[in-house]
Design a protein around this motif. Sequence first.
Motif, mmCIF file in Angstrom:
data_model
loop_
_atom_site.group_PDB
_atom_site.id
_atom_site.type_symbol
_atom_site.label_atom_id
_atom_site.label_comp_id
_atom_site.label_asym_id
_atom_site.label_seq_id
_atom_site.Cartn_x
_atom_site.Cartn_y
_atom_site.Cartn_z
ATOM 1 N N UNK A 14 0.857 -1.194 0.000
ATOM 2 C CA UNK A 14 0.000 0.000 0.000
ATOM 3 C C UNK A 14 0.887 1.235 0.000
ATOM 4 N N UNK A 15 0.446 2.334 -0.625
ATOM 5 C CA UNK A 15 1.303 3.527 -0.620
ATOM 6 C C UNK A 15 1.389 4.129 0.782
ATOM 7 N N UNK A 16 2.484 4.779 1.080
ATOM 8 C CA UNK A 16 2.545 5.547 2.326
ATOM 9 C C UNK A 16 1.631 6.760 2.167
ATOM 10 N N UNK A 17 1.163 7.285 3.300
ATOM 11 C CA UNK A 17 0.209 8.392 3.278
ATOM 12 C C UNK A 17 0.902 9.666 3.758
ATOM 13 N N UNK A 18 0.772 10.709 2.978
ATOM 14 C CA UNK A 18 1.432 11.973 3.316
ATOM 15 C C UNK A 18 0.447 13.131 3.192
ATOM 16 N N UNK A 19 0.595 14.087 4.085
ATOM 17 C CA UNK A 19 -0.330 15.230 4.139
ATOM 18 C C UNK A 19 0.419 16.534 3.936
ATOM 19 N N UNK A 20 -0.065 17.335 3.005
ATOM 20 C CA UNK A 20 0.476 18.672 2.795
ATOM 21 C C UNK A 20 -0.460 19.697 3.433
ATOM 22 N N UNK A 21 0.073 20.482 4.367
ATOM 23 C CA UNK A 21 -0.695 21.594 4.933
ATOM 24 C C UNK A 21 -0.109 22.852 4.301
ATOM 25 N N UNK A 22 -0.833 23.434 3.344
ATOM 26 C CA UNK A 22 -0.256 24.569 2.626
ATOM 27 C C UNK A 22 -1.264 25.199 1.686
ATOM 28 N N UNK A 23 -0.752 26.071 0.834
ATOM 29 C CA UNK A 23 -1.617 26.864 -0.014
ATOM 30 C C UNK A 23 -1.727 26.336 -1.435
ATOM 31 N N UNK A 24 -2.833 26.695 -2.082
ATOM 32 C CA UNK A 24 -3.023 26.349 -3.490
ATOM 33 C C UNK A 24 -2.387 27.426 -4.363
ATOM 34 N N UNK A 77 -7.868 17.437 11.323
ATOM 35 C CA UNK A 77 -8.473 16.454 12.240
ATOM 36 C C UNK A 77 -9.178 15.328 11.488
ATOM 37 N N UNK A 78 -9.925 15.665 10.456
ATOM 38 C CA UNK A 78 -10.667 14.596 9.767
ATOM 39 C C UNK A 78 -9.713 13.644 9.051
ATOM 40 N N UNK A 79 -8.618 14.156 8.563
ATOM 41 C CA UNK A 79 -7.625 13.278 7.914
ATOM 42 C C UNK A 79 -7.041 12.316 8.945
ATOM 43 N N UNK A 80 -6.667 12.848 10.104
ATOM 44 C CA UNK A 80 -6.071 11.966 11.124
ATOM 45 C C UNK A 80 -7.098 11.035 11.764
ATOM 46 N N UNK A 81 -8.353 11.480 11.845
ATOM 47 C CA UNK A 81 -9.374 10.616 12.437
ATOM 48 C C UNK A 81 -9.658 9.403 11.554
ATOM 49 N N UNK A 82 -9.299 9.502 10.287
ATOM 50 C CA UNK A 82 -9.587 8.395 9.365
ATOM 51 C C UNK A 82 -8.298 7.807 8.783
ATOM 52 N N UNK A 83 -7.671 8.520 7.856
ATOM 53 C CA UNK A 83 -6.506 7.971 7.151
ATOM 54 C C UNK A 83 -5.255 7.860 8.027
ATOM 55 N N UNK A 84 -4.989 8.889 8.818
ATOM 56 C CA UNK A 84 -3.674 9.003 9.454
ATOM 57 C C UNK A 84 -2.666 9.412 8.399
ATOM 58 N N UNK A 85 -1.427 9.630 8.801
ATOM 59 C CA UNK A 85 -0.387 10.017 7.833
ATOM 60 C C UNK A 85 0.968 9.550 8.334
ATOM 61 N N UNK A 86 1.776 9.028 7.400
ATOM 62 C CA UNK A 86 3.144 8.623 7.742
ATOM 63 C C UNK A 86 4.097 9.817 7.711
ATOM 64 N N UNK A 87 3.623 10.910 7.138
ATOM 65 C CA UNK A 87 4.444 12.110 7.082
ATOM 66 C C UNK A 87 3.578 13.313 6.795
ATOM 67 N N UNK A 88 3.994 14.477 7.320
ATOM 68 C CA UNK A 88 3.278 15.733 7.071
ATOM 69 C C UNK A 88 4.296 16.770 6.604
ATOM 70 N N UNK A 89 3.885 17.542 5.617
ATOM 71 C CA UNK A 89 4.711 18.664 5.178
ATOM 72 C C UNK A 89 3.911 19.933 5.341
ATOM 73 N N UNK A 90 4.509 20.991 5.896
ATOM 74 C CA UNK A 90 3.800 22.268 5.911
ATOM 75 C C UNK A 90 4.471 23.240 4.941
ATOM 76 N N UNK A 91 3.632 24.088 4.330
ATOM 77 C CA UNK A 91 4.120 25.078 3.371
ATOM 78 C C UNK A 91 3.646 26.468 3.743
ATOM 79 N N UNK A 92 2.923 27.115 2.824
ATOM 80 C CA UNK A 92 2.522 28.512 3.018
ATOM 81 C C UNK A 92 1.422 28.668 4.079
ATOM 82 N N UNK A 93 1.627 29.640 4.976
ATOM 83 C CA UNK A 93 0.593 30.021 5.940
ATOM 84 C C UNK A 93 0.239 31.505 5.803
#
Length: 273
Positions: A14-24, A77-93
């Motif tokens: 299965x692929x690892x799961x990664x989350x980007x917290x950032x801007x479009x 929260x909804x991502x972690x309540x369901x999928x979880x993530x093996x890694x998170x990256x943050x970008x633009x705030x």
Amino acid sequence: MNLRPILSPNPMNKPVKVLSIGGSDSGGAAGVQADLRTWALLGAYGMSALTAVTSQNSLDIHAIQFMPAAFIRSQIDVIFDDYGANGVKTGFFGRAELVEAAAAGLQQHQPPNIVIDPVLVNHKGAAMFRGDVLHAYKTLLIPQATIVTPNLNEAALLAGLEIKKWENVQTAVSHIHALGAKYVLLKGWREGDQMVDVLFDGCQTERFTTKYIKTENLHGSGDTMSASICAFLAMGEEMKTAVARAVPFTHQAIKNGADWQLGKGHGPVWASR
Ligand code: PXL
């Protein structure tokens, strides 16, 4: 081209799961668009929590619509309540309250790998934040970082000093490390025709060198570097190996797009395998 995922230690492939917290980025070069493109290429499953939607093209950012802080927190929260993530990256705030919302979300969910790309200055050297953002980064986000990946200008801001000589680089990475990040990667120190990315673990400095590429097309280069580090860490690589793979990956991405003229301004990098 070999299209298999580069590496997948998960059971049942299965692929690892990664989350980007950032801007479009409406122009498609940087931000969450670059992260998701990088992750798809590396065989990781990319998710996103949008902090802002920018109206931009290759010439300029015309407008920014910020998401409410509580809405950013809800996406996390909804991502972690369901999928979880093996890694998170943050970008633009761009705004302190948005940094605070993401930092609180990370504090609660404790993902195993946190890559903080401190988007403070863009590829053209222009500031991308309000004053109180720097403080929020230093006190709330960087202390949670597995690795923080400033470019030269961002490192100078975070460390509060000018970076003109190699000694300044060493001082800057140790100042930033002292904020609480496990690793610091200072990107883009130039030595003649060499670009040096400098990894610091609190004790040792490791240099990753590539040949300087003369091009205006660097939009998304920082995102590509930090997103690829995040994917490699999420796949189980050690930090040194993750960076040793991300540096030539990003170099190749810059090379691929170096002569492109997609718009009238600064073009994107184009990751490939
Ligand atoms: O490359 C940094 C970056 C990240 N995120 C967004 C951006 C940029 C640079 O332009 O627009 C949304």
